[in-house]
Design an enzyme around this catalytic site. Structure first.
Site, PDB file in Angstrom:
ATOM      1  N   LYS A 214       0.556  -1.581   0.198  1.00 28.31           N
ATOM      2  CA  LYS A 214       0.192   0.018   0.082  1.00 28.31           C
ATOM      3  C   LYS A 214       0.948   0.835  -0.143  1.00 28.31           C
ATOM      4  O   LYS A 214       1.722   1.008   1.138  1.00 28.31           O
ATOM      5  CB  LYS A 214      -1.002   0.049   1.242  1.00 28.31           C
ATOM      6  CG  LYS A 214      -2.102   1.482   1.583  1.00 28.31           C
ATOM      7  CD  LYS A 214      -3.402   0.707   2.471  1.00 28.31           C
ATOM      8  CE  LYS A 214      -3.854   2.363   2.639  1.00 28.31           C
ATOM      9  NZ  LYS A 214      -3.952   2.267   3.463  1.00 28.31           N
ATOM     10  N   ARG A 224     -11.030  10.419   1.703  1.00 24.16           N
ATOM     11  CA  ARG A 224     -10.466  10.972   2.890  1.00 24.16           C
ATOM     12  C   ARG A 224     -11.755  11.669   3.150  1.00 24.16           C
ATOM     13  O   ARG A 224     -11.978  12.229   3.992  1.00 24.16           O
ATOM     14  CB  ARG A 224      -9.914  12.095   2.725  1.00 24.16           C
ATOM     15  CG  ARG A 224      -8.307  11.197   2.497  1.00 24.16           C
ATOM     16  CD  ARG A 224      -7.435  10.723   4.012  1.00 24.16           C
ATOM     17  NE  ARG A 224      -6.411   9.947   3.443  1.00 24.16           N
ATOM     18  CZ  ARG A 224      -5.066   9.994   2.769  1.00 24.16           C
ATOM     19  NH1 ARG A 224      -4.710  11.581   3.023  1.00 24.16           N
ATOM     20  NH2 ARG A 224      -4.177   9.353   3.004  1.00 24.16           N
ATOM     21  N   ARG A 235       1.074   9.958   5.386  1.00 23.39           N
ATOM     22  CA  ARG A 235       1.454   8.872   5.969  1.00 23.39           C
ATOM     23  C   ARG A 235       2.263   8.174   5.456  1.00 23.39           C
ATOM     24  O   ARG A 235       2.071   7.122   5.474  1.00 23.39           O
ATOM     25  CB  ARG A 235       0.029   7.657   5.340  1.00 23.39           C
ATOM     26  CG  ARG A 235      -1.511   8.493   6.573  1.00 23.39           C
ATOM     27  CD  ARG A 235      -2.435   7.214   5.845  1.00 23.39           C
ATOM     28  NE  ARG A 235      -3.676   7.211   6.348  1.00 23.39           N
ATOM     29  CZ  ARG A 235      -4.313   7.868   6.491  1.00 23.39           C
ATOM     30  NH1 ARG A 235      -3.749   8.396   8.070  1.00 23.39           N
ATOM     31  NH2 ARG A 235      -6.097   8.461   6.501  1.00 23.39           N
ATOM     32  N   LYS A 266      -2.191  -1.460  -3.933  1.00 25.15           N
ATOM     33  CA  LYS A 266      -3.166  -0.732  -3.435  1.00 25.15           C
ATOM     34  C   LYS A 266      -2.374   0.698  -4.208  1.00 25.15           C
ATOM     35  O   LYS A 266      -1.447   0.656  -3.270  1.00 25.15           O
ATOM     36  CB  LYS A 266      -3.431  -0.860  -2.611  1.00 25.15           C
ATOM     37  CG  LYS A 266      -4.589   0.857  -2.460  1.00 25.15           C
ATOM     38  CD  LYS A 266      -5.690   0.585  -1.107  1.00 25.15           C
ATOM     39  CE  LYS A 266      -6.064   2.123  -0.604  1.00 25.15           C
ATOM     40  NZ  LYS A 266      -7.279   1.490   0.751  1.00 25.15           N
ATOM     41  N   SER A 292     -10.081   5.948  -4.551  1.00 26.17           N
ATOM     42  CA  SER A 292     -11.207   6.364  -4.484  1.00 26.17           C
ATOM     43  C   SER A 292     -11.240   7.678  -5.832  1.00 26.17           C
ATOM     44  O   SER A 292     -10.838   7.992  -6.965  1.00 26.17           O
ATOM     45  CB  SER A 292     -11.184   7.309  -3.954  1.00 26.17           C
ATOM     46  OG  SER A 292     -10.002   7.419  -3.088  1.00 26.17           O
ATOM     47  N   TYR A 331     -15.549   0.768  -6.984  1.00 23.58           N
ATOM     48  CA  TYR A 331     -16.430   1.578  -6.287  1.00 23.58           C
ATOM     49  C   TYR A 331     -17.158   0.931  -7.890  1.00 23.58           C
ATOM     50  O   TYR A 331     -18.345   1.330  -8.048  1.00 23.58           O
ATOM     51  CB  TYR A 331     -16.669   3.023  -6.567  1.00 23.58           C
ATOM     52  CG  TYR A 331     -15.376   3.263  -5.139  1.00 23.58           C
ATOM     53  CD1 TYR A 331     -15.690   2.366  -3.865  1.00 23.58           C
ATOM     54  CD2 TYR A 331     -14.352   3.490  -4.657  1.00 23.58           C
ATOM     55  CE1 TYR A 331     -15.240   3.402  -2.892  1.00 23.58           C
ATOM     56  CE2 TYR A 331     -13.116   3.462  -4.464  1.00 23.58           C
ATOM     57  CZ  TYR A 331     -13.968   3.908  -2.791  1.00 23.58           C
ATOM     58  OH  TYR A 331     -12.947   3.444  -1.970  1.00 23.58           O
TER      59      TYR A 331
HETATM   60  C1  PBG Z   1      -6.704   3.306   5.458  1.00 19.91           C
HETATM   61  C2  PBG Z   1      -7.601   3.151   4.007  1.00 19.91           C
HETATM   62  C3  PBG Z   1      -7.337   3.585   3.100  1.00 19.91           C
HETATM   63  C4  PBG Z   1      -8.210   4.077   2.016  1.00 19.91           C
HETATM   64  C5  PBG Z   1      -8.098   2.078   1.978  1.00 19.91           C
HETATM   65  N1  PBG Z   1      -8.195   2.342   3.735  1.00 19.91           N
HETATM   66  C6  PBG Z   1      -6.687   5.485   2.723  1.00 19.91           C
HETATM   67  C7  PBG Z   1      -5.854   6.230   2.771  1.00 19.91           C
HETATM   68  O1  PBG Z   1      -4.622   5.251   3.409  1.00 19.91           O
HETATM   69  O2  PBG Z   1      -5.485   7.024   3.394  1.00 19.91           O
HETATM   70  C8  PBG Z   1      -8.283   4.035   0.930  1.00 19.91           C
HETATM   71  C9  PBG Z   1      -9.091   3.754  -0.259  1.00 19.91           C
HETATM   72  C10 PBG Z   1      -9.578   4.625  -1.429  1.00 19.91           C
HETATM   73  O3  PBG Z   1      -8.994   6.190  -1.513  1.00 19.91           O
HETATM   74  O4  PBG Z   1     -10.416   4.407  -2.224  1.00 19.91           O
HETATM   75  N2  PBG Z   1      -7.832   3.280   6.466  1.00 19.91           N
END
Ligand code: PBG
Length: 344
Positions: A214, A224, A235, A266, A292, A331
């Site tokens: 990730k 967010r 992060r 991801k 997203s 989605y």
């Molecule tokens: C963290 C989490 C995130 C996403 C899924 N799980 C956000 C992040 O790591 O900041 C992002 C998913 C997306 O952008 O569709 N719980």
């Protein structure tokens, strides 16, 4: 064999090798297609929010909403009706329920656990219910773990202090009925810690889909908004650097050793090279998350009339599958499943 200028043209060649033969009709193209997408490959990520009495549209993700418990049930019913086998649930608590540790995450009356229980009661094993196991939606600072200060006074996300909280969250989610636990916080050792906690609590049948590779990605931006994130900053001290691929392979190996039943890459489209390498290496199924921002880009361009939404939706999912994904979180899941079923 002749090469370069000496080579014969296609017309002159004795073999007359013409790849276009295999593209000449729809029947021929379907006959030779190497990659198939199925509704069962798709995982639908969903948001359920506390304290709302009607579904709340997410502006930067057209067509996606924060659900009430009632609208969530109906939307899962719809997903089942188009052949989707798994939904992934994110909880959006009230701001007033957020705290430094994210305790609403393991509260059995917390929104995510209530939603999991509701879905499992309603649908049993008709669809796999996956829970996002991460504290970022529940902490008042928006980080995926708890904060502490290092010996120089710098504020850090404390890896080892976070693991017991993930374990509590995962056990609460399993108790509420999740079939799959999905740790997305990128703490070292999280899969082993959660596996052990689940087993000790009697949930050895609950699977783990690990967010293994990730990346610290700006493509999470619209998410967010979707979860009303409280995050300031970024992060990068726990999610991976987009410059690197080797560490993805290490993360995947570690997660499989620690007991992951699935690994995940991801985001998806900007990281297809990572997905390909991971899929060649992994002995467990490999999921990819079309996040997203990937969704928002396609939706925004389609809304302008600059891209054909249906075609880019299907092409993007096909590309992710071809690169090696066994499952795709998207989605678009319901819309894509309808296209695959020939309904639209
Ligand atoms: C963290 C989490 C995130 C996403 C899924 N799980 C956000 C992040 O790591 O900041 C992002 C998913 C997306 O952008 O569709 N719980």
């Amino acid at each position: 064999m002749l090469f370069g200028k000496e080579a014969m043209s296609a017309a002159e060649s004795q073999l007359n090798r013409r790849p276009r033969r295999l593209r000449s009709s729809k029947q021929m193209r379907e006959f030779v297609a190497e990659t198939q997408l199925r509704p069962a490959d798709l995982i639908l990520p969903m948001f359920v929010a506390d304290g709302i009495d009607a579904p709340n549209p997410i502006v930067s993700m057209p067509g996606v909403v924060q659900h009430t418990l009632d609208s969530l049930v109906e939307a899962v019913r719809e997903a089942i009706s188009v052949g989707i086998r798994c939904v992934d649930l994110f909880g959006v608590p009230l701001d007033s329920d957020k705290d430094a540790e994210g305790s609403a995450a393991w509260d059995k009356d917390g929104i995510l656990n209530v939603a999991l229980r509701t879905l499992r009661r309603e649908f049993g094993d008709e669809i796999l219910i996956m829970a996002d196991t991460c504290l970022d939606e529940f902490t008042d600072h928006g980080h995926c773990g708890v904060l502490s200060t290092d010996r120089f006074g710098k504020v850090i996300v404390d890896n080892d202090a976070t693991l017991p909280l993930y374990a509590r969250m995962a056990v609460a989610q399993a108790e509420a009925g999740a079939h799959i636990i999905s740790p997305s916080g990128m703490m070292d050792g999280q899969v082993a810690y959660i596996r052990q906690a689940l087993d000790q609590a009697g949930f050895s049948d609950v699977a783990i889909m690990a967010y293994s590779a990730k990346y610290a990605s700006a493509f999470f931006g619209p998410f967010r908004d979707a979860v009303g994130s409280s995050l300031q900053g970024d992060r990068r001290a726990y999610q991976q650097d987009p410059a690197n691929i080797r560490e993805s392979l290490l993360e995947v190996d570690l997660d499989i050793d620690e007991g992951a039943d699935f690994v995940m890459v991801k985001p998806a489209m900007p990281y297809l090279d990572v997905l390909r390498e991971v899929s060649e290496r992994s002995l467990v199924p490999v999921a990819a998350y079309q996040v997203s921002g990937e969704y928002a880009m396609l939706k925004a361009a389609a809304a302008q009339g600059w891209l054909d939404e249906r075609q880019v939706m299907m092409e993007s999912l096909m590309a992710i599958k071809r690169a090696g994904a066994n499952q795709i979180l998207t989605y678009f899941a319901v819309d894509a499943a309808r296209v695959l079923r020939g309904e639209v």
